[in-house]
Structure formats: structure tokens, C-alpha cells
Design a protein around this motif. Structure first.
Motif, PDB file in Angstrom:
ATOM      1  N   ASP A  23     -81.804   5.917 -55.723  1.00 33.25           N
ATOM      2  CA  ASP A  23     -82.272   5.071 -54.617  1.00 33.25           C
ATOM      3  C   ASP A  23     -81.623   3.688 -54.690  1.00 33.25           C
ATOM      4  O   ASP A  23     -81.220   3.119 -53.672  1.00 33.25           O
ATOM      5  CB  ASP A  23     -83.803   4.907 -54.662  1.00 33.25           C
ATOM      6  N   ALA A  24     -81.541   3.141 -55.924  1.00 30.68           N
ATOM      7  CA  ALA A  24     -80.933   1.805 -56.085  1.00 30.68           C
ATOM      8  C   ALA A  24     -79.462   1.846 -55.669  1.00 30.68           C
ATOM      9  O   ALA A  24     -78.962   0.950 -54.979  1.00 30.68           O
ATOM     10  CB  ALA A  24     -81.065   1.344 -57.536  1.00 30.68           C
ATOM     11  N   ALA A  25     -78.757   2.928 -56.057  1.00 27.81           N
ATOM     12  CA  ALA A  25     -77.344   3.056 -55.682  1.00 27.81           C
ATOM     13  C   ALA A  25     -77.210   3.219 -54.166  1.00 27.81           C
ATOM     14  O   ALA A  25     -76.314   2.650 -53.544  1.00 27.81           O
ATOM     15  CB  ALA A  25     -76.713   4.233 -56.415  1.00 27.81           C
ATOM     16  N   ALA A  26     -78.143   3.996 -53.571  1.00 24.03           N
ATOM     17  CA  ALA A  26     -78.084   4.221 -52.111  1.00 24.03           C
ATOM     18  C   ALA A  26     -78.302   2.898 -51.364  1.00 24.03           C
ATOM     19  O   ALA A  26     -77.632   2.625 -50.365  1.00 24.03           O
ATOM     20  CB  ALA A  26     -79.131   5.246 -51.693  1.00 24.03           C
ATOM     21  N   ARG A  27     -79.235   2.079 -51.869  1.00 23.61           N
ATOM     22  CA  ARG A  27     -79.481   0.791 -51.207  1.00 23.61           C
ATOM     23  C   ARG A  27     -78.245  -0.094 -51.311  1.00 23.61           C
ATOM     24  O   ARG A  27     -77.875  -0.797 -50.364  1.00 23.61           O
ATOM     25  CB  ARG A  27     -80.691   0.085 -51.838  1.00 23.61           C
ATOM     26  N   ALA A  28     -77.576  -0.074 -52.461  1.00 25.25           N
ATOM     27  CA  ALA A  28     -76.402  -0.937 -52.666  1.00 25.25           C
ATOM     28  C   ALA A  28     -75.201  -0.451 -51.849  1.00 25.25           C
ATOM     29  O   ALA A  28     -74.436  -1.266 -51.336  1.00 25.25           O
ATOM     30  CB  ALA A  28     -76.042  -0.979 -54.154  1.00 25.25           C
TER      31      ALA A  28
END
Ligand SMILES: CC(C)(COP(=O)(O)OP(=O)(O)OC[C@H]1O[C@@H](n2cnc3c(N)ncnc32)[C@H](O)[C@@H]1OP(=O)(O)O)[C@@H](O)C(=O)NCCC(=O)NCCS
Length: 309
Positions: A23-28
Motif C-alpha cells: 500500500d505504501a509503495a502504491a501510494r508513492a
């Protein structure tokens, strides 16, 4: 000191940790990092041939990186995700995770490994080359707007779960014989996929000839909230039985799938296709699809290690 855990099966809390990292990678990045095949293998706990690599560091309550191998038809797929806050560590995390994955494959008897990378940079090329990997397959993501304004001239029906399963497996595995991810599907894989929240038999169009399944177009509507993407409709899998190639069915079934998506209010369609699948790429171009982005694989043929059985 960094810790690297190798999991052949994923527990629920570990899946949750990895999901937070994804999720963190997708947001970035504005897109989900793992391909669908790998993501489903992860959330389903890991099939035979699965390994998840979790890198953590003291002082961080989340994994700093995650890598995964999943076994496909004739090769392993490998992907690597580094937490957005730790990308400066790519030059050390990358080789550790790649080496660990290669070791696991060697220990399991060896085999081809495709490391899939979204639009590779020179850093990926360097990491791959240091690990003895050579440039391999390329996968296009193609897109077009909907509706197409083109007519569907063949009759299609909705897929019927249960009674169509074996016929579908036969068409799929004949059409995709030798394909890394889409060939060699088992009933288990297929049934698991039908359990996905997005699965909709109405969006799975089938064309029969004399009572026999001749072609299909399986679509998927992406849930924008779940995957951090714009609302998109996907041509998820399309194939024509080899006995019926070259009769215009590929074109018609693609149009039937797109018509279904447009009917659900979707205004943008996408699909993935191997760059060297000349028949499919030219079919999609003819229907107005254009290349949106490219995933590339670096490949290495891993020899079995001494202890492999
Ligand atoms: C790709 C596939 C669906 C095409 O189905 P088909 O019914 O044989 O194709 P059609 O007869 O509808 O052809 C439509 C267009 O596709 C392209 N095409 C189809 N076969 C082709 C071939 N062998 N070489 C080059 N172009 C080809 C052409 O542009 C053709 O248009 P044209 O007839 O005006 O030249 C079929 O080959 C298939 O099932 N392949 C295996 C599964 C697969 O690769 N699916 C796509 C994964 S993304």
C-alpha cells in the motif's frame, strides 16, 4: 543489523505486513507493485513454489523490503518491492533479496527466473547484470477509451461456473501452451480465481460453436479504492481455441468484453500482452489500443544446488 526472513508459507499477520508495504509503495508510485499472479499467490498464503522474502531493520515497525517468487507454467516469476522510505538502500537490499531468491530456486532444483520490473532504470539493469541476469520478455500494458463505437457481430453468453470449468481449462491451456503465467492452469488455480471479489460471470464472455467452447474473453473491473488506481476495466484473459484461429473470433470476443465493460460505465480499458505476441498486439492495435507502459523481465537460468533433490 538487517534481518531477512524467508517464508514458504505466509501467515495472516505476515500477509498484513506485506500488504501495508505494498500500500505504501502504491501510494508513492500511483500503481500497485505486484502483478496479479504474484499478489493472489501472496494473499492466498502461497502455492507450491512460493517464497516470500521479508527484510526488516531495527527501529522500523514495517518491512523495509519484500520480494517474492511464484512458480508459473515454465518459470518462476520474481518481484522486488522496496519501501518508499528505504529506496536509497536499493543497492544493498536489491542484491540481498535477488541472491536469496536465486538460492531458494537453486535449492528447489533450479529453473528459469524472470525478474519483472516496471519500466526498468539503469539501476535495475545494473542489479540484474550483477546477478547474472539477461534482458528477457517485455510485457506491454495497452489502453484505449470506451465505448469503442465498433459492433459485436458474434453471439456470446456468460460463463457458467462449475459446468464450464473443464471446457475453459482446455481452451485456455491449449491456446496458452508454453506461456509462462497463463498456460498450464489447474482446476485449483481457476477455482481460486473465481473466488476473487471482482469475479463476475457476466463479464466472462464465452462463444460456442456447435456446443463447444471456441473462444472466451474474461474481463475484470478494477476496484479503484482497493488498488489505488483509476477505475479501469481489464481484458483479463482472452483466447481462441487453436482450432478456430484466424476466423475473426479474437477480434469479436475482445469487442464483446469491451462492450460489457462500457455497459458497466467504464470509460478506460487496459490489458497486458507480451511484446512478442505478434497476433495479439496487432489485434489490439487494430482495435485502437495503444501502449501505455512496459514491464520488462530480466532472466536467469538457475542451476540446481548440490543438495537439490
Ligand atoms: C490472439 C488471438 C486471440 C487472436 O485470435 P484470432 O481469432 O485468431 O484472431 P482474429 O481472426 O480475430 O484476427 C484479428 C486480428 O488479429 C491479428 N492477428 C491474428 N492472428 C495473427 C497472426 N497469426 N499474425 C499476425 N496478426 C494476427 C490481425 O491483426 C487480425 O486482423 P486481420 O485478420 O484483419 O489481419 C489468438 O491467436 C489466441 O487465442 N492466441 C493465444 C492466446 C493469446 O495470446 N491471447 C492474448 C493474450 S494477451
Amino acid at each position: 543489523m538487517r534481518c531477512l526472513e524467508i517464508k514458504r508459507q505466509m501467515a495472516t499477520d505476515e500477509i498484513a505486513h506485506v500488504t501495508e508495504l505494498l500500500d505504501a509503495a502504491a501510494r508513492a508510485d500511483g500503481r500497485r507493485p505486484l502483478s496479479d499472479h504474484l499478489y493472489l499467490d501472496l494473499v492466498n498464503g502461497g502455492l507450491d513454489g512460493f517464497a516470500g522474502f521479508l527484510a526488516s531493520e531495527p527501529g522500523h515497525d514495517h518491512p523495509v523490503a519484500y520480494a517474492q517468487i511464484s512458480r508459473g507454467n515454465d518459470a518462476y516469476a520474481f518481484e522486488l518491492v522496496i519501501h518508499p522510505h528505504h529506496r536509497y538502500e536499493m543497492a544493498t537490499l536489491g542484491p540481498e533479496l535477488i541472491d536469496a531468491a536465486i538460492d531458494v530456486v537453486a535449492g528447489a532444483g533450479g529453473g528459469l527466473v524472470n525478474w519483472w520490473v516496471f519500466e526498468p532504470t539503469s539501476a535495475h539493469v545494473q542489479l540484474a547484470s550483477d546477478a547474472g541476469m539477461a534482458p528477457g520478455r517485455s510485457l506491454y500494458q495497452m489502453r484505449r477509451s470506451l465505448p469503442t463505437g465498433l459492433d459485436v457481430t458474434v453471439t456470446t453468453r456468460a460463463f457458467v461456473p462449475g459446468s464450464d470449468d473443464q471446457a475453459w481449462l482446455s481452451v485456455n491451456n491449449r491456446a496458452f501452451a508454453g506461456h509462462g503465467e497463463q498456460g498450464g492452469w489447474t482446476l485449483d488455480t481457476f477455482c481460486q480465481r473465481q473466488q476473487e471479489a471482482w469475479f463476475d460471470p457476466e463479464g466472462f464472455r464465452v462463444h460456442d460453436i456447435d456446443g463447444r467452447m471456441a473462444a472466451f474473453c474474461w474481463t475484470k473491473v478494477h476496484d479503484p479504492a482497493a488498488r489505488g488506481e483509476d477505475p479501469l476495466g481489464e481484458i483479463y484473459v482472452i483466447a481462441v481455441d487453436p482450432d478456430f484461429h484466424g476466423r475473426g473470433l479474437g477480434k469479436q470476443l475482445t469487442l464483446a468484453g469491451l462492450e460489457h465493460l462500457a455497459g458497466r460505465g467504464i470509460t478506460e480499458a487496459m490489458l497486458y500482452v507480451d511484446a512478442d505476441n505478434v497476433a495479439a498486439v496487432s489485434l489490439y492495435e487494430q482495435l485502437g489500443f495503444r501502449i501505455h507502459c512496459t514491464n520488462a523481465a530480466f532472466v536467469v537460468d538457475v542451476a540446481p544446488s548440490g543438495g537439490a533433490s
